[in-house]
Write a protein that holds these residues in place. Structure first.
Motif: not given
Length: 551
Positions: A374-402
């Motif tokens: 999160p420290e890499l995000k510019p101030p204008a992009l503070e809204f980026l990021g999930p509001n809640k977590t899921a049972k699977l890691p994000l990278v696994v979610q992306f691979l399953l979605a692909e």
């Protein structure tokens, strides 16, 4: 329908009758000399010539004397039974008749010939009398009495078989060691329809079909240039597939043309049942690179426009798409729709498409990188990021979605048209919504994956869209494994691979590498027709100027 591999010539009637059109033998250059294509014979049924002509010693050793045609008609029929399946294959038709007391046999493949034309030929021959064929019987049949537009003489058995299997008709005359070849082809074909992958709002609705003669005619209709050349070649030991190399003689780079023809002529393969894709893999030494090195098009107007630029088009019989060579990454990102609108609207559409393509490549990896750091995000992009977590890691979610998007794409191809809409609704609403509600996925993953999928489908080249998906997967895995260094290293490695890639000795990343400011502007801005006066530098055309200069 005429076969494009034959050219027209004239045989004059000694009695003053209208001349009959004949076909001269194709000439092929080899080591500065001229050799007739008819002189290339197949030594045996398993080891045939015709898969291309090269200067290698092995190929030269295969060049033998022509195999003569038996003069006795009974010997011909026996040989046809052994070699072509006469009396075994139901589509092999042999019609024996006697004209002027001379036995004849007509050989053709049922379904590949125009039976009405052959019936007219037989009707005309029934009027022959013995005195008409007293001397020079073959000359009489060839030049006087066969009422067909394209008739030629053939003295080689193997060439005769290839011609018949290609849709021609052979007329044997008892006592003659030559055969009359009649061009009465009538291939099964569908009508030209608008391509499903290259639709435009304004523009022609015709597209290429699976018949070679129809395809070259669609381009010839748009290019009435006497310099347009169609050269025919055959590839495939068993399929003997017709390959047509098209170019404009006073525009194309001769070295490029020679390179393409040499690569095609050196192909040694059993057959090309999958047509142009197998030819591409046989001629373009691409290794395991996912990026396409040729551009496919199903639109005749697009191919005609490329020929005018100096490209070479390769038609493959039985394929509804045409290869244009060489190609670049930027060529694969352009669409005919941009040139069907005004320059301003065309530029806008091009930019929207570019943004969609780059979003499909980098949006998911960058979002994953900002979530992990999160420290890499510019101030204008503070809204980026999930509001809640899921049972699977994000990278696994992306691979399953692909994988899920690929499954949906493949399912849509095999789903009947009447059920495709229902399948899409089930996949988009039920699967996505339930996956989020059960906590397997987060909403942002579904959102950004949908944006990436839209960008992939907006890519004009289907092959490039699939390659970009592989690039996106590599970037996601690199970010998940090595964070910022992984993203930088993976992006650099992919750019280096693209920079080193070449399509028929032309830089793949032109006009960025090497840099050409004028070509870059032509890509970023859709120039008006009268302002775009020069052809691309990387093609090295013989004529650089498109339009005559005005005072």
């Amino acid at each position: 329908m005429k076969d494009n591999q034959n050219s027209e010539g004239n045989h004059k009637d000694r009695h003053g009758a209208p001349p009959m059109i004949t076909i001269p033998e194709q000439q092929i250059e080899e080591e500065g000399g001229i050799i007739n294509e008819a002189s290339f014979v197949r030594p045996s049924k398993r080891n045939r010539i015709g898969s291309g002509i090269s200067d290698s010693p092995d190929r030269k050793n295969e060049i033998q004397e022509k195999e003569p045609i038996p003069s006795d008609l009974d010997d011909v029929l026996l040989r046809l039974e052994k070699e072509i399946g006469y009396k075994t294959s139901f589509d092999v038709v042999v019609r024996e008749m006697t004209f002027g007391e001379r036995r004849t046999a007509m050989l053709c493949m049922n379904g590949l010939v125009k039976d009405t034309l052959l019936t007219e030929v037989l009707k005309r021959l029934t009027f022959l009398q013995p005195e008409d064929l007293s001397t020079h019987a073959f000359h009489s049949f060839l030049d006087l009495y066969v009422p067909a537009a394209q008739v030629t003489k053939e003295e080689d058995w193997n060439n005769m078989l290839t011609g018949v299997l290609s849709g021609g008709t052979a007329l044997f005359i008892d006592g003659e060691s030559s055969v009359v070849m009649i061009d009465a082809k009538a291939f099964p074909a569908r009508g030209p329809e608008e391509p499903s992958l290259e639709k435009v709002v304004r523009g022609s609705r015709d597209g290429f079909v699976e018949t070679l003669m129809v395809n070259v005619s669609l381009v010839r209709r748009r290019l009435r240039d006497p310099q347009l050349r169609y050269e025919i070649m055959r590839v495939g030991e068993r399929t003997q597939t017709d390959i047509c190399v098209a170019y404009i003689d006073d525009i194309v780079d001769k070295e490029l043309l020679k390179s393409i023809k040499d690569k095609i002529s050196m192909v040694k393969i059993d057959g090309l049942p999958l047509a142009d894709k197998q030819l591409e893999e046989s001629t373009v030494k691409r290794g395991w690179s996912p990026f396409p090195l040729v551009r496919y098009s199903e639109r005749p107007d697009t191919v005609a426009a490329h020929l005018l630029e100096g490209y070479v088009a390769v038609f493959v019989d039985t394929s509804p798409s045409v290869m244009t060579l060489p190609t670049t990454y930027s060529d694969l990102m352009q669409h005919a729709e941009e040139n069907r609108q005004t320059p301003f609207i065309g530029t806008y559409l091009r930019w929207v498409r570019f943004i969609g393509i780059f979003a499909s490549l980098f949006m998911l990896p960058l979002w994953l990188l900002f979530v992990m750091h999160p420290e890499l995000k510019p101030p204008a992009l503070e809204f980026l990021g999930p509001n809640k977590t899921a049972k699977l890691p994000l990278v696994v979610q992306f691979l399953l979605a692909e994988i899920g998007v690929d499954l949906l794409r493949m399912a849509s191809v095999h789903t009947p048209t009447s059920l495709a809409t229902a399948m899409s609704l089930v996949a988009a609403i039920l699967i996505g919504d339930i996956a989020v509600q059960t906590g397997i996925f987060v909403n942002e993953v579904i959102l950004y994956m949908a944006v990436a999928a839209i960008g992939m489908f907006a890519t004009p080249s289907y092959e490039l869209g699939l390659a970009n998906r592989i690039v996106r997967l590599v970037l996601i895995v690199s970010v998940a494994a090595f964070s910022v260094p992984g993203f930088v290293i993976a992006t650099t490695a992919i750019m280096l691979m693209l920079t080193m890639e070449r399509s028929f000795n032309r830089p793949y990343m032109w006009p960025i590498i090497p840099f050409d400011i004028r070509a870059v502007l032509n890509i970023l801005i859709r120039q008006p027709v009268l302002y775009n006066r020069t052809r691309p530098n990387n093609l090295r055309p013989q004529q650089r100027d498109k339009l005559p200069k005005t005072e």
